[in-house]
Design an enzyme around this catalytic site. Sequence first.
Site, short mmCIF file in Angstrom:
data_model
loop_
_atom_site.label_atom_id
_atom_site.label_comp_id
_atom_site.label_asym_id
_atom_site.label_seq_id
_atom_site.Cartn_x
_atom_site.Cartn_y
_atom_site.Cartn_z
N ASP A 1 0.82 -1.22 -0.21
CA ASP A 1 -0.17 -0.08 -0.10
C ASP A 1 0.87 1.32 0.24
OD1 ASP A 1 0.80 -0.78 2.41
OD2 ASP A 1 -0.21 0.62 3.47
N GLU A 2 0.38 2.41 -0.57
CA GLU A 2 0.70 3.56 -0.50
C GLU A 2 2.10 3.69 -0.64
OE1 GLU A 2 -1.95 5.57 3.00
OE2 GLU A 2 -0.43 4.74 3.91
N VAL A 3 2.68 3.57 -2.00
CA VAL A 3 3.88 3.59 -2.41
C VAL A 3 4.20 4.90 -2.94
CG1 VAL A 3 5.62 2.44 -3.73
CG2 VAL A 3 3.94 1.19 -3.06
#
Lengths: 680, 680
Positions: free
Chosen positions: B312-314
């Site tokens: 997630d959330e790279v």
Amino acid sequence: MRYLPLAATLFICSSFAVSQSQPQLNLMPIPASVQQGSGALPITKTFSVTVAGVHDPALEAGIHRFADQLSRQTGIPFQPKPEAAGTLTVRAEKPIPALLKLGEDESYQLTVTDSGAQITAPNTLGALHGLQTFLQLVTITPQGFVVPSVTIKDQPRFPWRGLMIDVSRHFIPLDVLKRNLDGMAFVKMNVFHWHLSDDQGFRAESKVFPKLTGTGSEGNYYTQEEIRNLISYAHDRGIRVVPEFDTPGHSRSWFVGYPDLASNEGPFTVEDEHGPESVTDPTREETYKFIDKFVEEMGKLFPDAYFHIGGDEVNGKFWDSNPKIQAFKQAHGMKTNQDLQAYYNEHLQKIVAKHHKTMIGWDEILRPDLPKTIVVQSWRGQESLAAAAKEGFSGILSHGYYLDLIYPASRHYAVDPLGGGAASLTAEQQKLILGGEACQWAEWVTPENVDSHIWPRNAAIAERLWSPQSVTDVNSMYARMHAVSFELEFLGLMHNAARDRMLQRMAGTADITALQILADVVEPVQDYNRWDDSKGPIDFHSPLTHLIDAVYPESDSAREFGNLVQKFAQSGYKDPAIETQIRTQLTLWRHNDAALYPLLQQSALLQEDIPVSQNLAMIAAAGLQALDYLDRGLKEPELWKTQQLTVIEQAKKPVAGLLLPVVAPVQQLVEAASGQSPQK
Amino acid sequence: MRYLPLAATLFICSSFAVSQSQPQLNLMPIPASVQQGSGALPITKTFSVTVAGVHDPALEAGIHRFADQLSRQTGIPFQPKPEAAGTLTVRAEKPIPALLKLGEDESYQLTVTDSGAQITAPNTLGALHGLQTFLQLVTITPQGFVVPSVTIKDQPRFPWRGLMIDVSRHFIPLDVLKRNLDGMAFVKMNVFHWHLSDDQGFRAESKVFPKLTGTGSEGNYYTQEEIRNLISYAHDRGIRVVPEFDTPGHSRSWFVGYPDLASNEGPFTVEDEHGPESVTDPTREETYKFIDKFVEEMGKLFPDAYFHIGGDEVNGKFWDSNPKIQAFKQAHGMKTNQDLQAYYNEHLQKIVAKHHKTMIGWDEILRPDLPKTIVVQSWRGQESLAAAAKEGFSGILSHGYYLDLIYPASRHYAVDPLGGGAASLTAEQQKLILGGEACQWAEWVTPENVDSHIWPRNAAIAERLWSPQSVTDVNSMYARMHAVSFELEFLGLMHNAARDRMLQRMAGTADITALQILADVVEPVQDYNRWDDSKGPIDFHSPLTHLIDAVYPESDSAREFGNLVQKFAQSGYKDPAIETQIRTQLTLWRHNDAALYPLLQQSALLQEDIPVSQNLAMIAAAGLQALDYLDRGLKEPELWKTQQLTVIEQAKKPVAGLLLPVVAPVQQLVEAASGQSPQK
């Protein structure tokens, strides 16, 4: 269940305004010497500890525990790391001895300034005490957590400051004992007296005599490994562990596996209180062979120099009814059973001494011809202790320190080992009074409520045994005990949390405000009245889950209400501010029953308390009427007073084992309203 | 500190009378089918259990835990002994599988009559659920503890019912996790998702890559032995353990010891939030070699079939600013960073599959060309999940179940994995929705308060995932959640006890009645507002010891007060009984500030809450005046209303991160008093 009818609950005051400010430090026990400075040391997340003197494992472990407790008290996570110049420097000259002896140097000095703190001590024992003192000084202020500037020089008044816990009547698991040892260390007690056997169960594993616990414990006992673990845990906290194996009385649990030891026929059991009782047969050689092997094994397991053989309350009827024992007495020219017990004790003393231990026992063991090395633990009182001292025996006081008698802390606090009959001893004889021990007999406690029977009242006894004799201010004691009680819960003791848990269980809901109000003002009957009121032998397997088992032994609310009424009396029943406080409190109690009744009547555990709650309401109503009469300055009609006193007399009687200590101050108000001089 | 001025404290109501009776059974989750009978089974000290079917160790252990909890709930000491014909017979046909798989048969039947009870289940898993149901049925009555007669046939709606706990942002020790697993089992959750790594710390020991915890955990991690211990603990409770190692984002802690994995230069640290961040470099072969070895090791340590890789959330900026990575993208024809992450995930999926695991990750991992075996965990919502299902991917829902967003239980309860965008799926596609997971991200929780952030609200999510879709009554849910919350504390969870402990710490005293009254009516700000209000990066080393950290995420008092005002409105503001309840409550709040202020101003931790307490007093005063106007049936002057609304608007603003949810119902009273139609 959950929602108490609101219209009926009303007015709960949050607390009493007895003491407005506490300039004193919340230390318990009070140190030998305290000089307060100005300023304070902030406790922030940069706080650190430096060990400057010896680095022994007990001190390292003590500093870890210190950091843990400081984290709990402040919520700041501390991890003790070696620091070159920490906020607190701890310097002990010598490590803790591998075996703690009576009379070790426990002194320390603690200096706190606004920039740092130092603990110095001749050895680790004192340093550990200093760390506890530091923890007690931590307080929240508008500037954050601080320790006030102070210089303390401290050492104990008595070398033997003990707590006895009976683990036979109800088994108390190791973790519960451990948190109580933490509590002991927090108030600087240094002897854990482990009452390991009694009629109801033998609790220490013997490998030589495996049937002692095999058939005499119902599976509830400590393995030798657990015992070593507890001894080590205690040693780390500067606490000696003295085991007690009670004999020749209180020893039915021995006879379950080894009936030959008994003076009469078995079979014996620890499960059924109605089964046969007995005492040890002191006339058989085999008895002494057994005890010799047993003391040898236990003497190795328990390293302390003292070995407690009990010796109390021997019921002679089992000797009287055994013809062989009668013949033995005659053959040896013994007139009384006391003579026979003395014979037994002389043998025991030799066995104990052979295994390099000093014998300790209750008053009954004392006979002038025993060696002066033995120690007498007195449940009878200072007179008994003084008499022993005059004969050259040393002793410790437990009379006056029985926590299971449900006395207020002030009563224990007033008992001085060198008071009463011991006051007349010479200085040399007084040295034979080694200290005292609080005793928690376990007929009426379980692992769940044992903490609240010991704490916080035990802290008052700890102070009596540590602090100078001149420290006797009861109001100060209560204020400080209240603060220490709060810190003890952070340490892991459950004396407060467990009460509310038990109340919730009885109520079947977490919404127990009204039940707490009742619980806050009742006290269990004192002395042995609960025994006397119970029909037949106690069933030690019955759950202890009633209100009497949950409430605190001493009601703070009732004591504070009594103080309030005293102050009101001192104002000639005129101070309006005090009257408002009394009135608010009485109004709360007056209306609580209506809120509480639905909860009480739906619980099998609480139904017995319905009359207690009703009595509280009626007493409160009487008090409110008395205030009304006092307000109007009128003398009330005689009939009114007669009515109120009828209610008051009824409310004085215990119900479900519970007393209402607020009855007395209400009676004072009623009598004041009738123009009589108020009773004390 | 101790004694609040009594004259100022006044009137505390004990609770609300919202729901007078609860004929329903206090079960949570509600079983698939319940038939109530007449009569009840008494729970007395003769209660015993017979195992009639398979005897597997998990069931034996489960029965021991059952007996312990039954003892805690009733205070009756039970020791489970094999009995020929016990009060409760448990019959499971097959033992628990050595490795729990998704979709095991968890069904059971429980029959209780006034003379006994039976649990039958195809396997031990179901029998364990049946034991929990039995415990939830135990209740105190005038006749003692009983279980009401009932026939229950039960099985879960969804096979994946999880709780994720983030142990990276704040380390949560094993014992705290264990008590939360006990809580999960109590409400029949069956997946513990262990978020073991994130920027702030790597928490699972790797022997292949020891620097992961060696430099990436500040010493706060689980050894492999501890991990095995927890997995076994979970398995005994029918709970699978799914580990998550978040990559390529949220992975700074990996780079502290292994900076070559990162897309930019270090050095990296987990100690300083201001230090450099990064994401994994997906272009280097060494990265995949590292992950291959790592997954091999962790795949053996964690036996579950699923392996969570986060995803997630790279933050693409670290790829954008690395010329080598840019060149790689060009060379491989990748247009976006999503393409690059897809490339990474394809490699990861192959590695995970090579080690016989199924990959699971957050929404972002989803690309149509990944194998359909992977599972998507959706923080984005049902639409995202439905889109995946339509492409043949299975998924679990977490959007709507984020406990750290401080939503009321009712809001979580309203979220159905097959609701919203998933409602339009075909029956076949719906089968791909495996269930859901509550998520406890740990930015703002510590071992001390994590329980109260998870419980009791997590029980509402557990019910959503177990019970039939038709079970949606919010009032019933709250009533049952309240009962289960109470039982969870007996089980060892600290969600209530810890709050009061924290309040006592802030106050520096155990006398916190006035502070509890304030704490009972405030709620922390929701969503990410606490982040937004904090200046700069969060300091994860700061103590979380303020009022916002102690109070419950949801105020029961406020909700109940709101319900009361609604009922009052429904009576046309005329029902005098309801008005009395509202008035009593408002009077309590009106006077609380005077009692509380001295406590707040003397504590550095509480000073910030002074305006909150003042706002509560002012709001309460406004409400009381509104009631007065309503009583008199007069329209109040416009100026009065303007004044009150000014106060109300001010009180709506968060102070010290705290909201006063009672403002809205008070506004409703004020507007009713002004003759306006009350707002909802």
